[in-house]
Design a protein around this motif. Structure first.
Motif, PDB file in Angstrom:
ATOM      1  N   ALA A  94       0.668  -1.169   0.092  1.00  0.00           N
ATOM      2  CA  ALA A  94      -0.029   0.083  -0.130  1.00  0.00           C
ATOM      3  C   ALA A  94       0.840   1.220  -0.140  1.00  0.00           C
ATOM      4  O   ALA A  94       1.996   1.242   0.419  1.00  0.00           O
ATOM      5  CB  ALA A  94      -0.864  -0.026   1.244  1.00  0.00           C
ATOM      6  N   LYS A  95       0.270   2.460  -0.430  1.00  0.00           N
ATOM      7  CA  LYS A  95       0.898   3.553  -0.405  1.00  0.00           C
ATOM      8  C   LYS A  95      -0.044   4.687   0.097  1.00  0.00           C
ATOM      9  O   LYS A  95      -1.165   4.724  -0.281  1.00  0.00           O
ATOM     10  CB  LYS A  95       1.187   3.919  -1.932  1.00  0.00           C
ATOM     11  CG  LYS A  95       2.169   2.929  -2.596  1.00  0.00           C
ATOM     12  CD  LYS A  95       2.217   3.484  -4.004  1.00  0.00           C
ATOM     13  CE  LYS A  95       3.157   2.136  -4.742  1.00  0.00           C
ATOM     14  NZ  LYS A  95       2.258   0.976  -5.057  1.00  0.00           N
ATOM     15  N   GLU A  96       0.342   5.480   1.132  1.00  0.00           N
ATOM     16  CA  GLU A  96      -0.212   6.854   1.615  1.00  0.00           C
ATOM     17  C   GLU A  96       0.658   7.718   2.323  1.00  0.00           C
ATOM     18  O   GLU A  96       1.627   7.194   2.579  1.00  0.00           O
ATOM     19  CB  GLU A  96      -1.349   5.902   2.665  1.00  0.00           C
ATOM     20  CG  GLU A  96      -0.972   5.228   3.821  1.00  0.00           C
ATOM     21  CD  GLU A  96      -1.975   4.862   4.605  1.00  0.00           C
ATOM     22  OE1 GLU A  96      -2.783   5.775   5.096  1.00  0.00           O
ATOM     23  OE2 GLU A  96      -2.009   3.801   5.254  1.00  0.00           O
ATOM     24  N   GLU A  97       0.081   8.821   2.513  1.00  0.00           N
ATOM     25  CA  GLU A  97       0.875   9.847   3.212  1.00  0.00           C
ATOM     26  C   GLU A  97       1.341   9.365   4.811  1.00  0.00           C
ATOM     27  O   GLU A  97       0.510   8.735   5.247  1.00  0.00           O
ATOM     28  CB  GLU A  97       0.091  11.113   3.066  1.00  0.00           C
ATOM     29  CG  GLU A  97       0.129  11.667   1.965  1.00  0.00           C
ATOM     30  CD  GLU A  97      -0.990  12.845   1.962  1.00  0.00           C
ATOM     31  OE1 GLU A  97      -1.022  13.233   3.162  1.00  0.00           O
ATOM     32  OE2 GLU A  97      -1.404  13.151   0.827  1.00  0.00           O
ATOM     33  N   GLY A  98       2.762   9.600   4.814  1.00  0.00           N
ATOM     34  CA  GLY A  98       3.168   9.389   6.255  1.00  0.00           C
ATOM     35  C   GLY A  98       3.637   7.773   6.365  1.00  0.00           C
ATOM     36  O   GLY A  98       4.136   7.610   7.693  1.00  0.00           O
ATOM     37  N   LYS A  99       3.625   6.980   5.406  1.00  0.00           N
ATOM     38  CA  LYS A  99       4.322   5.590   5.598  1.00  0.00           C
ATOM     39  C   LYS A  99       5.202   5.253   4.359  1.00  0.00           C
ATOM     40  O   LYS A  99       5.367   6.171   3.295  1.00  0.00           O
ATOM     41  CB  LYS A  99       3.119   4.743   5.167  1.00  0.00           C
ATOM     42  CG  LYS A  99       1.669   4.660   6.121  1.00  0.00           C
ATOM     43  CD  LYS A  99       2.023   3.788   7.367  1.00  0.00           C
ATOM     44  CE  LYS A  99       0.986   3.697   8.183  1.00  0.00           C
ATOM     45  NZ  LYS A  99       1.126   2.807   9.545  1.00  0.00           N
ATOM     46  N   PRO A 100       6.030   4.245   4.553  1.00  0.00           N
ATOM     47  CA  PRO A 100       6.971   4.099   3.502  1.00  0.00           C
ATOM     48  C   PRO A 100       6.355   3.769   2.177  1.00  0.00           C
ATOM     49  O   PRO A 100       5.097   3.220   2.217  1.00  0.00           O
ATOM     50  CB  PRO A 100       7.682   2.775   4.100  1.00  0.00           C
ATOM     51  CG  PRO A 100       7.530   2.853   5.540  1.00  0.00           C
ATOM     52  CD  PRO A 100       6.077   3.341   5.659  1.00  0.00           C
ATOM     53  N   PHE A 101       6.990   4.047   1.206  1.00  0.00           N
ATOM     54  CA  PHE A 101       6.396   3.674  -0.139  1.00  0.00           C
ATOM     55  C   PHE A 101       6.232   2.019  -0.542  1.00  0.00           C
ATOM     56  O   PHE A 101       7.459   1.485  -0.714  1.00  0.00           O
ATOM     57  CB  PHE A 101       7.252   4.317  -1.329  1.00  0.00           C
ATOM     58  CG  PHE A 101       6.710   4.386  -2.664  1.00  0.00           C
ATOM     59  CD1 PHE A 101       5.701   5.356  -3.197  1.00  0.00           C
ATOM     60  CD2 PHE A 101       7.020   3.155  -3.430  1.00  0.00           C
ATOM     61  CE1 PHE A 101       5.373   5.307  -4.465  1.00  0.00           C
ATOM     62  CE2 PHE A 101       6.413   3.219  -4.753  1.00  0.00           C
ATOM     63  CZ  PHE A 101       5.602   4.250  -5.352  1.00  0.00           C
ATOM     64  N   GLY A 102       5.073   1.501  -0.390  1.00  0.00           N
ATOM     65  CA  GLY A 102       4.828   0.141  -0.874  1.00  0.00           C
ATOM     66  C   GLY A 102       5.111  -0.606   0.419  1.00  0.00           C
ATOM     67  O   GLY A 102       5.771  -1.808   0.470  1.00  0.00           O
ATOM     68  N   TYR A 103       4.607  -0.283   1.663  1.00  0.00           N
ATOM     69  CA  TYR A 103       4.662  -1.175   2.764  1.00  0.00           C
ATOM     70  C   TYR A 103       3.688  -2.108   2.673  1.00  0.00           C
ATOM     71  O   TYR A 103       2.752  -2.218   1.948  1.00  0.00           O
ATOM     72  CB  TYR A 103       4.516  -0.491   3.980  1.00  0.00           C
ATOM     73  CG  TYR A 103       3.027   0.368   4.217  1.00  0.00           C
ATOM     74  CD1 TYR A 103       1.874  -0.399   4.714  1.00  0.00           C
ATOM     75  CD2 TYR A 103       2.410   1.562   3.625  1.00  0.00           C
ATOM     76  CE1 TYR A 103       0.543   0.080   4.986  1.00  0.00           C
ATOM     77  CE2 TYR A 103       1.276   1.789   3.632  1.00  0.00           C
ATOM     78  CZ  TYR A 103       0.396   1.288   4.612  1.00  0.00           C
ATOM     79  OH  TYR A 103      -0.938   1.742   4.554  1.00  0.00           O
ATOM     80  N   PHE A 104       3.878  -3.242   3.381  1.00  0.00           N
ATOM     81  CA  PHE A 104       3.047  -4.619   3.537  1.00  0.00           C
ATOM     82  C   PHE A 104       1.831  -4.216   4.092  1.00  0.00           C
ATOM     83  O   PHE A 104       1.585  -3.725   5.284  1.00  0.00           O
ATOM     84  CB  PHE A 104       3.760  -5.869   3.919  1.00  0.00           C
ATOM     85  CG  PHE A 104       5.297  -6.026   3.537  1.00  0.00           C
ATOM     86  CD1 PHE A 104       5.295  -6.146   1.928  1.00  0.00           C
ATOM     87  CD2 PHE A 104       6.115  -6.296   4.028  1.00  0.00           C
ATOM     88  CE1 PHE A 104       6.468  -6.419   1.457  1.00  0.00           C
ATOM     89  CE2 PHE A 104       7.484  -6.504   3.559  1.00  0.00           C
ATOM     90  CZ  PHE A 104       7.622  -6.819   2.226  1.00  0.00           C
ATOM     91  N   TYR A 105       0.765  -4.794   3.361  1.00  0.00           N
ATOM     92  CA  TYR A 105      -0.710  -4.451   3.967  1.00  0.00           C
ATOM     93  C   TYR A 105      -1.490  -5.641   3.849  1.00  0.00           C
ATOM     94  O   TYR A 105      -1.476  -6.465   2.774  1.00  0.00           O
ATOM     95  CB  TYR A 105      -1.281  -3.439   2.742  1.00  0.00           C
ATOM     96  CG  TYR A 105      -2.571  -2.804   3.200  1.00  0.00           C
ATOM     97  CD1 TYR A 105      -2.623  -1.854   4.180  1.00  0.00           C
ATOM     98  CD2 TYR A 105      -3.858  -3.224   2.547  1.00  0.00           C
ATOM     99  CE1 TYR A 105      -4.052  -1.363   4.613  1.00  0.00           C
ATOM    100  CE2 TYR A 105      -4.928  -2.852   3.012  1.00  0.00           C
ATOM    101  CZ  TYR A 105      -5.099  -1.856   3.893  1.00  0.00           C
ATOM    102  OH  TYR A 105      -6.323  -1.449   4.117  1.00  0.00           O
ATOM    103  N   GLY A 106      -1.996  -6.040   4.993  1.00  0.00           N
ATOM    104  CA  GLY A 106      -2.695  -7.269   5.085  1.00  0.00           C
ATOM    105  C   GLY A 106      -3.430  -7.358   6.597  1.00  0.00           C
ATOM    106  O   GLY A 106      -3.411  -6.317   7.257  1.00  0.00           O
TER     107      GLY A 106
END
Length: 441
Positions: free
Chosen positions: A214-226
């Motif tokens: 996932a990508k969203e403001e305030g997070k690393p680009f392409g963090y694992f999401y589940g």
């Protein structure tokens, strides 16, 4: 004497098919400055200072790696668009992709500050740098808001990302004694953060896998999401207890798809039931620190070289650990202790294709990607010259070297050395040991 020196650069680039007519050209200036302080008069008499240089730079670069004609709406002639009037077929066309006449260059701007230091006739050297790189107007394909039918989304300048950190190299080399030795220690820290993503969250699934990022403001680009999990429904009492929790929150059932032996998902939003909204951040694929330590030594005819390298703080998502329905994937041995009615206290959930234990991005797939390994290493011996002179040989050195001789990691896979942190049947790192000699006549 080296005085403060500034170097300026300026590039202008144009692309006539990628971008619209108002944004075809991109201008990318740069500048750098350095000051060798150790050459100044007030430091001339400092014997232990061999070198001191302070430097800094600023610059911009552009990215145009997108397909052509993004700024135009393309049409296609297919049967579905044809029409018949009075027995005559009239071909029709339709728009098949979204256009973006305002598309422009992706721009990266970087600041570097650092210094070089040499002490004791440069026996001890230190290089240190700080970098801050901001990429804005990212060229990304984002979904069309509200959805679309028959229209393919196109590129847009979606947001911005910042990468920052420190880099350093410390080296010591002592060749003043019969026993000569030296070491080089280098490393870098790294922080990645999305600073602008148009107030949205985009979720991507890796090709041919179930790995979500996932990508969203305030997070690393392409963090694992589940989904996060908290154990297994070992018995019926476990199912009943979580359904009772759901009713206390006003829900009918905690997880409608759950069965005995399945994983217990975490109710992240606290509404008493498991839905897609309970997916959350499962880890950052970018290591916080990477480094290496090299050591060299020589004594009489012997020489030794060792090089350790490591990575720490990053996560790796192992798809093969959780996908056992594919005939091309290997199963991890942990699945030998999976849940069955006869083995209710198992560590792993039940083996069942189509269950909530597979086909989704889960925290049981995410592992620490830390590792330390002995990369190249070599031990050699050069025979004495007097021996070689007797038999008419100039030089003879015998050696043994190895690659990846030692490997320390807790990662449950073949190797944690994966570029994007997504392990889909990655091959193990190969190791080797070689014996040889160098002969000079």
């Amino acid at each position: 004497m080296e005085r403060p020196l500034s170097v300026y650069g300026y590039n202008a680039c144009g692309r006539f098919f990628q971008f619209g007519k108002n944004n075809r050209w991109g201008y990318f200036p740069s500048a750098a400055v350095g000051w060798r302080v150790s050459e100044e008069a007030f430091l001339k008499d400092v014997d232990w200072l061999s070198n001191l240089k302070i430097r800094g730079s600023w610059g911009q670069t552009g990215n145009d790696k997108i397909q052509d004609n993004v700024s135009y709406a393309l049409v296609s002639m297919v049967d579905e668009y044809h029409a018949v009037f009075n027995g005559q077929v009239y071909p029709g066309v339709g728009i098949v992709n979204a256009s973006n006449p305002d598309i422009k260059w992706e721009r990266s701007e970087q600041v570097d500050l650092g210094f070089d230091l040499g002490l004791f006739n440069s026996m001890l050297t230190l290089e240190f740098d700080y970098f801050n790189r901001k990429t804005k107007d990212l060229l990304m394909i984002l979904p069309i808001k509200g959805g679309s039918v028959g229209i393919t989304p196109t590129y847009s300048n979606a947001g911005s990302v910042r990468n920052s950190g420190f880099e350093f190299t410390v080296a010591w080399q002592d060749n003043r004694h019969p026993f000569n030795y030296g070491f080089t220690f280098s490393g870098s820290t790294f922080k990645n953060e999305v600073t602008d993503w148009k107030n949205q969250k985009t979720i991507s699934t890796a090709w041919s896998t179930n790995l979500q990022t996932a990508k969203e403001e305030g997070k690393p680009f392409g963090y694992f999401y589940g989904y996060k999990t908290q154990g297994i429904y070992h018995t019926q009492a476990d199912l009943d207890r979580w359904n009772e929790y759901a009713r206390s929150k006003g829900a009918d059932v905690y997880h409608s798809e759950a069965q005995l032996g399945d994983l217990i998902y975490v109710d992240v939003d606290g509404d008493g039931r498991i839905t897609a909204e309970d997916q959350t951040d499962l880890g950052n694929p970018y290591p916080k620190f990477t480094g290496s330590l090299g050591f060299n030594a020589s004594w009489k005819g012997f020489d030794l070289y060792l090089d350790f390298t490591g990575s720490f703080g990053g996560k790796v998502m192992n798809n093969s650990y959780n996908d056992f329905t594919s005939v091309t994937n290997n199963m991890h041995r942990d699945w030998c202790d999976s849940w069955t009615p006869e083995n209710p206290d198992a560590v792993m959930p039940r083996l069942a294709g189509g269950s909530i234990n597979v086909g989704r991005t889960l925290d049981i797939m995410v592992f620490d990607g830390d590792y330390l390994k002995l990369r190249p290493s070599e031990l050699g011996y050069t025979l004495p010259d007097e021996w070689m002179n007797k038999i008419g040989i100039g030089r003879l050195r015998i050696y043994v070297n190895a690659s990846n001789l030692l490997y320390f990691t807790k990662y449950k896979g073949f190797t944690p050395e994966i570029m994007d942190g997504q392990d889909s049947n990655t091959y193990p790192m190969a190791g080797s040991v070689n014996f040889g000699l160098n002969l000079t006549l």
